[in-house]
Design an enzyme around this catalytic site. Structure first.
Site, PDB file in Angstrom:
ATOM      1  N   HIS A 364     109.443   4.494  -7.695  1.00 19.58           N
ATOM      2  CA  HIS A 364     108.139   4.821  -6.726  1.00 19.58           C
ATOM      3  C   HIS A 364     107.437   3.561  -6.550  1.00 19.58           C
ATOM      4  CE1 HIS A 364     108.585   9.076  -8.407  1.00 19.58           C
ATOM      5  NE2 HIS A 364     109.613   8.747  -7.738  1.00 19.58           N
ATOM      6  N   ARG A 471     110.327   5.482   6.145  1.00 16.37           N
ATOM      7  CA  ARG A 471     110.808   6.442   4.905  1.00 16.37           C
ATOM      8  C   ARG A 471     109.503   7.415   4.766  1.00 16.37           C
ATOM      9  NH1 ARG A 471     110.677   0.979   3.128  1.00 16.37           N
ATOM     10  NH2 ARG A 471     112.646  -0.023   2.900  1.00 16.37           N
ATOM     11  N   ARG A 507     113.306   8.692   9.103  1.00 15.23           N
ATOM     12  CA  ARG A 507     114.279   9.201   8.012  1.00 15.23           C
ATOM     13  C   ARG A 507     113.891  10.423   7.347  1.00 15.23           C
ATOM     14  NH1 ARG A 507     116.597   5.279   3.263  1.00 15.23           N
ATOM     15  NH2 ARG A 507     114.470   6.166   2.246  1.00 15.23           N
ATOM     16  N   GLU A 606     125.851   5.640   3.817  1.00 15.17           N
ATOM     17  CA  GLU A 606     125.687   4.963   2.615  1.00 15.17           C
ATOM     18  C   GLU A 606     126.846   4.928   1.760  1.00 15.17           C
ATOM     19  OE1 GLU A 606     121.099   5.603   1.827  1.00 15.17           O
ATOM     20  OE2 GLU A 606     121.820   7.324   2.898  1.00 15.17           O
ATOM     21  N   ASN A 629     122.303  -1.120   0.869  1.00 12.19           N
ATOM     22  CA  ASN A 629     121.847  -1.027  -0.536  1.00 12.19           C
ATOM     23  C   ASN A 629     122.705   0.009  -1.350  1.00 12.19           C
ATOM     24  OD1 ASN A 629     120.025  -3.003   0.161  1.00 12.19           O
ATOM     25  ND2 ASN A 629     118.166  -1.486  -0.149  1.00 12.19           N
ATOM     26  N   ARG A 640     123.047  -0.715  -8.788  1.00 13.41           N
ATOM     27  CA  ARG A 640     122.089  -1.763  -8.395  1.00 13.41           C
ATOM     28  C   ARG A 640     120.798  -1.822  -9.091  1.00 13.41           C
ATOM     29  NH1 ARG A 640     118.444  -0.103  -3.789  1.00 13.41           N
ATOM     30  NH2 ARG A 640     118.436   2.026  -3.572  1.00 13.41           N
ATOM     31  N   CYS A 677     120.694  -1.475   7.723  1.00 15.57           N
ATOM     32  CA  CYS A 677     119.586  -1.518   7.033  1.00 15.57           C
ATOM     33  C   CYS A 677     119.721  -1.615   5.612  1.00 15.57           C
ATOM     34  CB  CYS A 677     118.618  -0.101   7.391  1.00 15.57           C
ATOM     35  SG  CYS A 677     117.343   0.127   6.624  1.00 15.57           S
TER      36      CYS A 677
END
Length: 752
Positions: A364, A471, A507, A606, A629, A640, A677
């Site tokens: 966060h 987001r 999103r 993703e 990502n 990651r 993105c």
């Protein structure tokens, strides 16, 4: 040790305190201490080993071993019995040291005559500073009372080392909190910063580890525990009837605060010679040690509660509360073990940077730091122990490096680097309003990522052509209860107002994995990144998804609206999610609300599986955004969050680039708009290659738009694509070397 161990232990600590109070250099004090311990415990040998660096222990003082071995004998972490104690932080107590696993004979010390060995770690709150050892010729195991006595002495030594009692000659006798220190962590948010340390929770300094009057210390402890219990009860009464999870945490606090066992153990520590503060720290160190070894998530959470309560109790005992009288510097760099998103938002843009001892790339705090464009380094091990308020610090978020109390040479080099970056930003400002048009005439759309209203002022100054990813989870993460639909609608409306007609892609809620809502019951999953997250939560618990969709429709209020679903893995998930939007639109129309003038519904790609979805999927979706990502970590099976593997695989790997080009071709066939993105979109070389294989739109953090546009406007993508194709055909693993060689030959600058 003679009978009456409790009083003897207290006598030893008093003698130790008196010895430390005497004058003399650090080496002289250590020599006196080893003599004192050996004579008190009736052993022939006492030795103190301290870390000279992260991996090496140095013999710094001894009574009984050869004097010439001091500052000459060194052990690697884990080497020999001493190294084993340092590595495991576990006591070694043996009557026959040479037969013990891992024993290493050091002839330069003359220790071959000693059979019995007792080694305890010298540590403070989870940080190991060295090892304290006693040895004797008599083959015997040391008693539990003797082990305890050596443990408390080791703890006092750690406290005094923290206060600078042993500074002197020898690499291990360095002054704590005065020397330059380099920390290598993990990149949480790119960027560089220079400033001064501001500790989120200032360390409590225990200046009186030895008890003058055990009875008085016991009373002080009991009074402080009563005050702690009262404060927890007060917090609980305020929280009653509110958020259930918050109440549950406070109930756990209350259980620990009222634990008779916890209080009894601390009182026993005081009876053996420790002060109230030192007794609290001793139990806290044990809890932290258990926490570090535990793999049980529930147990770690409970031990963390106890750790927090211990800090509160220490602040009551010492009077070193949150208001320490220190003033935040004008250029604060925040240092914390960890920090919640709401707390970080409270600091806001005042911060120059953030350094966390724990945290994660997807935590966060990292999300908020990215939203605020604040450089962030996580996993900076032991930074909270080493840093002091006001210390000078240099933070390199691009490399995950922190220079604490840097010397002048490092400062000069760092400032030169920052000056070059500032000059580059000035150059980028001159092309802010120009399109990202390449030499071959292709125009690439560059948009920005956002997650807070605070991001939106960057839109006109960054040169972005809109918001490619907003987001929405941050508004959920920074609250202690679920936001209301009206609150979300007002917020989304302000986002569209601030965009002033430029497109914004919202999103839907991307929670789960490492983004657990404070008021959401956590799920203990073995691999949360592959677990119940994002759209899977939304479809299984559709109430929140529907509320959010209704808020977005109302926020549009007749304007165009673009909605994107995260973590779609197969076509039917998108179909069901789209049906939820259709239901929400029909409901809003029945209620008389103004519908969006245009509605576009897209998805994040993703997971590799979605790249192979049926043709019908690409025909029905309005747009696709590659979430680089997550896609890269799943493509390479490389977590990651794991520093050992996250940099192991190159984005410009031939396999990954070919896979991405396959997605480009599928979307081109159906005329589906496609964007990319993620972190790689904001890295100029990677962005250039993504554009070369056919991506027409890239979304990134605002600060990256200038560098990416600067490079695109100087490159012929047709020529670059030929270079990429030739490299792939040659059988290389990555096209990066060929791309860099091409740019160098074309005299295209790739750095600031």
């Amino acid at each position: 040790m003679p009978d009456g161990t409790e009083s003897e232990s207290r006598k030893l600590l008093v003698r130790l305190r008196d010895t430390l109070a005497e004058g003399g250099a650090g080496q002289e004090r250590l020599d006196k201490i080893t003599h004192l311990i050996a004579s008190s415990m009736l052993t022939e040998v006492c030795s103190i080993y301290l870390f000279r660096d992260d991996d090496t222990l140095e013999l710094c003082a001894t009574e009984g071993l050869k004097a010439e071995s001091v500052h000459q004998t060194r052990l690697r972490l884990g080497e020999g019995l001493v190294g084993r104690v340092a590595k495991t932080t576990q006591i070694v107590n043996t009557a026959d040291a040479p037969s013990e696993r891992g024993f290493r004979y050091m002839p330069e010390t003359g220790e071959e005559a000693y059979s019995s060995f007792l080694g305890v770690p010298i540590q403070r709150l989870g940080e190991t500073l060295g090892v304290l050892v006693v040895q004797s010729k008599e083959a015997r195991q040391f008693s539990s009372d003797e082990v305890y006595a050596l443990e408390v002495v080791a703890m006092v030594l750690a406290e005094m080392a923290e206060l600078g009692a042993f500074v002197g000659d020898g690499a291990a006798l360095k002054a704590l909190h005065q020397q330059p220190v380099l920390f290598r962590g993990t990149v949480g948010q790119e960027g560089t910063a220079e400033g001064h340390i501001w500790l989120h929770e200032p360390r409590v300094v225990v200046t009186n580890p030895v008890a003058e009057d055990p009875q008085a210390e016991t009373e002080r402890l009991r009074d402080a525990v009563n005050e702690l219990r009262y404060s927890v009860d007060q917090m609980l009464s305020v929280a009653e009837g509110g958020d259930a999870d918050h109440v549950q945490v406070l109930e756990a606090y209350k259980m620990f605060a009222n634990s008779k066992g916890w209080l009894r153990r601390m009182e026993e520590d005081i009876s053996r010679g420790l002060s109230a503060e030192a007794a609290v720290e001793k139990e806290q160190s044990i809890a932290r040690s258990r926490m570090a070894r535990s793999t049980d998530a529930y147990l770690r959470e409970r031990l963390n509660d106890l750790d927090d309560l211990s800090n509160r109790l220490l602040r009551i005992l010492t009077g070193q509360g949150s208001d320490t009288g220190a003033e935040m510097p004008d250029d604060p760099v925040l240092v914390a073990r960890n920090i919640g998103p709401a707390e970080l938002l409270d600091y806001g843009r005042r911060l120059k940077g953030v350094i966390l001892e724990e945290g994660s790339v997807g935590s966060h705090a990292a999300i908020v730091a990215r939203a605020l464009a604040i450089p962030l380094v996580v996993h900076a091990r032991n930074i909270t122990t080493e840093a002091l308020n006001g210390n000078h610090v240099l933070l390199d978020g691009d490399q995950g490096v922190v220079h604490l109390r840097p010397d002048e040479n490092v400062v000069k080099a760092f400032r030169d680097q920052m000056a070059m970056q500032a000059q580059a930003q000035e150059r980028y400002a001159s092309i802010r309003d120009l399109p990202a048009e390449t030499l071959c005439g292709r125009r690439i759309s560059l948009t920005m990522n956002a997650g807070l209203m605070a991001d939106l002022p960057s839109l006109p100054t960054s040169g972005a052509e809109g918001v490619g990813l907003f987001r929405t989870e941050l508004q959920f993460l920074v609250r202690n209860k679920m936001p209301k639909r009206a609150e979300l609608s007002a917020l989304y409306g302000r986002v569209l107002d601030a965009a002033d007609g430029q497109p914004v892609v919202f999103r839907t809620l991307d929670i789960g994995s490492d983004k657990v809502l404070p008021y959401m019951k956590p799920n203990d999953e073995p691999n949360p990144a592959l677990g119940w997250r994002a759209i899977r939560v939304g479809l299984d618990k559709p109430g929140v998804l529907r509320m959010q969709l209704q808020a977005l429709i109302r926020a549009a209020n007749g304007r165009p609206l673009s909605v994107m679903f995260p973590f779609i893995a197969q076509m039917d998930e998108f179909t069901v999610a789209r049906q939820e939007i259709d239901k929400a639109m029909a409901r809003e129309e029945r209620l008389g609300h103004v519908l969006p003038s245009e509605l576009k519904i897209g998805t994040m790609l993703e997971t590799p599986s979605l790249a192979f979805a049926p043709q019908a999927f690409f025909e029905q979706v309005d747009f696709v955004s590659i979430g680089g990502n997550d896609l890269k970590q799943f493509f390479f099976a490389a977590d990651r969050e794991n520093e050992r593997v996250r940099r192991r695989y190159d984005t410009l790997n031939v396999s990954f680039l070919s896979f991405l080009e396959g997605i480009v071709n599928r979307c081109r066939t159906t005329g589906t708009p496609l964007s990319f993105c993620g972190e790689d979109a904001g890295r100029p070389i990677e962005a250039l290659c993504l554009a070369a294989i056919g991506l027409q739109s890239l979304s990134m953090r605002p600060a990256s738009i200038g560098p990416v546009k600067h490079l695109l406007r100087r490159t012929n993508l047709g020529e670059l694509y030929s270079v990429i194709s030739e490299a792939r055909e040659s059988g290389v693993q990555s096209v990066r070397p060929a791309v860099m060689e091409y740019l160098a030959k074309a005299a295209i600058p790739t750095a600031n």
